[in-house]
Design an enzyme around this catalytic site. Sequence first.
Site, PDB file in Angstrom:
ATOM      1  N   ASP A  18     123.382 -62.692  -0.735  1.00 27.32           N
ATOM      2  CA  ASP A  18     122.074 -62.078  -1.018  1.00 27.32           C
ATOM      3  C   ASP A  18     121.094 -63.199  -1.343  1.00 27.32           C
ATOM      4  OD1 ASP A  18     120.837 -60.155  -3.861  1.00 27.32           O
ATOM      5  OD2 ASP A  18     119.940 -60.549  -1.903  1.00 27.32           O
ATOM      6  N   ASN A  20     117.562 -62.316  -2.117  1.00 27.43           N
ATOM      7  CA  ASN A  20     116.363 -61.823  -2.827  1.00 27.43           C
ATOM      8  C   ASN A  20     116.709 -60.937  -4.018  1.00 27.43           C
ATOM      9  OD1 ASN A  20     117.403 -59.663  -1.487  1.00 27.43           O
ATOM     10  ND2 ASN A  20     115.473 -59.003  -0.549  1.00 27.43           N
ATOM     11  N   ASP A  26     121.874 -60.579   3.112  1.00 33.32           N
ATOM     12  CA  ASP A  26     120.763 -60.499   4.072  1.00 33.32           C
ATOM     13  C   ASP A  26     120.748 -61.737   4.978  1.00 33.32           C
ATOM     14  OD1 ASP A  26     119.089 -60.939   1.034  1.00 33.32           O
ATOM     15  OD2 ASP A  26     119.533 -62.566   2.419  1.00 33.32           O
ATOM     16  N   ASP A  95     127.094 -57.694  17.278  1.00 34.51           N
ATOM     17  CA  ASP A  95     127.996 -56.541  17.340  1.00 34.51           C
ATOM     18  C   ASP A  95     127.269 -55.423  18.088  1.00 34.51           C
ATOM     19  OD1 ASP A  95     130.377 -55.523  14.848  1.00 34.51           O
ATOM     20  OD2 ASP A  95     129.928 -54.552  16.774  1.00 34.51           O
ATOM     21  N   ASP A 202     131.749 -52.585  19.971  1.00 32.87           N
ATOM     22  CA  ASP A 202     132.370 -51.612  19.082  1.00 32.87           C
ATOM     23  C   ASP A 202     132.975 -50.453  19.882  1.00 32.87           C
ATOM     24  OD1 ASP A 202     132.537 -50.807  16.190  1.00 32.87           O
ATOM     25  OD2 ASP A 202     131.548 -49.035  16.984  1.00 32.87           O
ATOM     26  N   GLU A 259     136.200 -54.159  21.267  1.00 29.77           N
ATOM     27  CA  GLU A 259     137.078 -53.578  20.257  1.00 29.77           C
ATOM     28  C   GLU A 259     137.653 -52.309  20.872  1.00 29.77           C
ATOM     29  OE1 GLU A 259     135.761 -51.041  17.339  1.00 29.77           O
ATOM     30  OE2 GLU A 259     137.232 -51.598  15.848  1.00 29.77           O
ATOM     31  N   HIS A 334     136.413 -56.470   8.993  1.00 25.45           N
ATOM     32  CA  HIS A 334     135.730 -55.658   7.975  1.00 25.45           C
ATOM     33  C   HIS A 334     136.343 -54.275   7.833  1.00 25.45           C
ATOM     34  CE1 HIS A 334     134.232 -54.463  11.824  1.00 25.45           C
ATOM     35  NE2 HIS A 334     133.727 -53.378  11.270  1.00 25.45           N
ATOM     36  N   ASP A 335     137.299 -53.942   8.712  1.00 25.14           N
ATOM     37  CA  ASP A 335     137.967 -52.632   8.647  1.00 25.14           C
ATOM     38  C   ASP A 335     139.382 -52.727   8.094  1.00 25.14           C
ATOM     39  OD1 ASP A 335     136.716 -51.647  11.920  1.00 25.14           O
ATOM     40  OD2 ASP A 335     135.871 -51.314   9.917  1.00 25.14           O
TER      41      ASP A 335
HETATM   42  O1  TEU Z   1     135.966 -49.271  14.202  1.00 21.93           O
HETATM   43  C1  TEU Z   1     136.645 -48.457  15.153  1.00 21.93           C
HETATM   44  C2  TEU Z   1     137.908 -47.999  14.593  1.00 21.93           C
HETATM   45  O2  TEU Z   1     138.883 -47.825  15.266  1.00 21.93           O
HETATM   46  C3  TEU Z   1     137.892 -47.687  13.160  1.00 21.93           C
HETATM   47  O3  TEU Z   1     138.166 -46.300  13.056  1.00 21.93           O
HETATM   48  C4  TEU Z   1     138.943 -48.520  12.464  1.00 21.93           C
HETATM   49  O4  TEU Z   1     140.082 -48.628  13.274  1.00 21.93           O
HETATM   50  C5  TEU Z   1     139.342 -47.834  11.222  1.00 21.93           C
HETATM   51  O5  TEU Z   1     138.187 -47.806  10.440  1.00 21.93           O
HETATM   52  C6  TEU Z   1     140.474 -48.614  10.549  1.00 21.93           C
HETATM   53  O6  TEU Z   1     140.966 -47.793   9.521  1.00 21.93           O
HETATM   54  C7  TEU Z   1     134.647 -49.598  14.622  1.00 21.93           C
HETATM   55  C8  TEU Z   1     134.027 -50.453  13.523  1.00 21.93           C
HETATM   56  O7  TEU Z   1     134.768 -51.662  13.393  1.00 21.93           O
HETATM   57  C9  TEU Z   1     134.069 -49.652  12.259  1.00 21.93           C
HETATM   58  O8  TEU Z   1     133.601 -50.425  11.150  1.00 21.93           O
HETATM   59  C10 TEU Z   1     133.175 -48.436  12.445  1.00 21.93           C
HETATM   60  O9  TEU Z   1     133.296 -47.606  11.293  1.00 21.93           O
HETATM   61  C11 TEU Z   1     133.603 -47.623  13.680  1.00 21.93           C
HETATM   62  O10 TEU Z   1     133.883 -48.414  14.823  1.00 21.93           O
HETATM   63  C12 TEU Z   1     132.461 -46.711  14.106  1.00 21.93           C
HETATM   64  O11 TEU Z   1     131.410 -47.514  14.595  1.00 21.93           O
HETATM   65 CA    CA Z   2     119.256 -59.077  -0.251  1.00 21.15          CA
END
Ligand code: TEU
Ligand code: CA
Length: 564
Positions: A18, A20, A26, A95, A202, A259, A334-335
């Site tokens: 971050d 700000n 950001d 992305d 995605d 993905e 991130h998932d």
């Molecule tokens: O994720 C696709 C996906 O398969 C997700 O359901 C993921 O496997 C699951 O969250 C794991 O438990 C992509 C993105 O990476 C995810 O962050 C998004 O939420 C999703 O598509 C919808 O855009």
């Molecule tokens: Ca910020």
Amino acid sequence: MKFQEPVIYQIYPRSFQDSNGDGIGDLPGITSRIPYLAQLGVDMVWLSPVYKSPNDDNGYDISDYRQIMDEFGTLADFDELMAVAQENDIKIMMDLVVNHTSDEHEWFQQARSSRDNKFRDYYIWKDAAGYDDDGTPLPPNNWISAFAPSAWEWDEGTEQFYLHLFSKKQPDLNWDNPTVRQEVYDIMRFWLDKGVSGFRMDVINLISKDPAYPNDPEVEAGGHESALWMAANGPRVHEYLQEMNREVLSKYDVVTVGETPDVSTEDALKYTGFDRDELQMVFQFEHMDVDSNPEGFGKWNDEKFKLVDLKRVLSKWQNDLAGKGWNSLYWNNHDQPRAVSRFGNDSPAWRVLSAKMLAINLHFMQGTPYIYQGEELGMTNVFFEQVEDYDDLEIHNAWREYVEESKLIPPEKMLSFISASGRDNARTPMQWSAEENAGFTTGKPWLGLNPRYKEINAEQAVADEDSIFHFYRRLIELRHSTPLMITGTYELLDNAENPLDEEVYAYLRTGDDESLLVICNFTDRQLTRTFEQLDDSAELLISNYPDDAVETLRPYEGKVYRIS
Ligand code: TEU
Ligand code: CA
């Protein structure tokens, strides 16, 4: 840049830095950290979505593809980030989220206004399959959404359902409509013409649905998994990706990774085969499912993986794509939960050693390696005492379904499952220092910090030559200077179809006149293993121990020999 060469670092902008004081990461914050990424040595940065979004799914629900999300800054901030990244020889991968938009996108606002609006056919609308006794409309089929009980949302205004494989604020685009496809290609050109060098696409293998929209047989059999698999690898997906390649990708120097949930290696070769003119690589999920429980609640469990399953799956992907397609290599994103907690050992005694071992195990395979923000620090999973402390709609949807409604999982058990498998493990703020809020923000962070930031942070790691950070830096240097890491064939030193060694993962990368022998002890025990490949020519290339005990493998020992 040839797609086989880069090491790619994924940033989840909301949680990176971050600038700000509003507690949300950001673009200027990312720009201020480019020197850190340059020191690490990565070649490309994949930005999770930075476009305008109401953040129902933290940016994976886009309301304007040509504007930057208010919380992240402006297009001028983006241009500044591109300029500073370029000065540091770092390329930017965006992305591309085009299986669906936000329901606040102008297209959907128009589409839902009337059945004959010109944007109506940008989305997937169906009549009710019927009405129950109290007049409630019944959805066209039994599909379950990844983030909601049903993949169909009734629109009162026009009295039809629309499809959303994810949240009801993420309506699926109708890719069968050629105008939609042209809109996507224009969006891609907009960012490519700004100098972007890559796209992560995605759930790109979900864009072509079976026009019959058949019922999900798994749900008919009592299952409760989402319908993603029903939409995966649909009838026209390759036609669309070849058109995208022909009309856009082939005209630029761009790295592409799709993905693709629910792909086999056979499917993957249709997306990434060198002769396919579609994408260069995909993110497959089989190794992310080795600790899933299909008979139970899928990802919601806290069972540990079995090394033989991991070896079998990763070796299959290495072997099946060799010479015909290209692998992405990743432990987390991130998932997914944090790699060192999931596949290593995040206790104070073994965290650093096991994180380095995992890095060796992955980076010496054939493919393009991805490093998720904080993985280079050995950041760990988090445990929050109450579900309200989590942000992720996937977590809250699961809590509502399994704890509140069906009561199939007790609250304290579900909190344990969330801590083991939830996406917010990856989304707690990046840990820059031991200062308040780990130097991520001077304000109130949008999501709680992982309390271990006091011992696990970039400032400490950069100052410590023996840190995981510097180990990743050396691995990246090796990849830049060791062509064999890119070109060598892969052979598991175990039975690839039926691996038996439950403790050690060892494989060979072989080139014309030398090989790399990679040995990883996935346990906290001292073991003995002998390798016939270890002849007098063997020289230790890298290890997470300061010395070499050769046939004695210390706990979580990872090492690589060059054999010529
Ligand atoms: O994720 C696709 C996906 O398969 C997700 O359901 C993921 O496997 C699951 O969250 C794991 O438990 C992509 C993105 O990476 C995810 O962050 C998004 O939420 C999703 O598509 C919808 O855009
Ligand atoms: Ca910020």
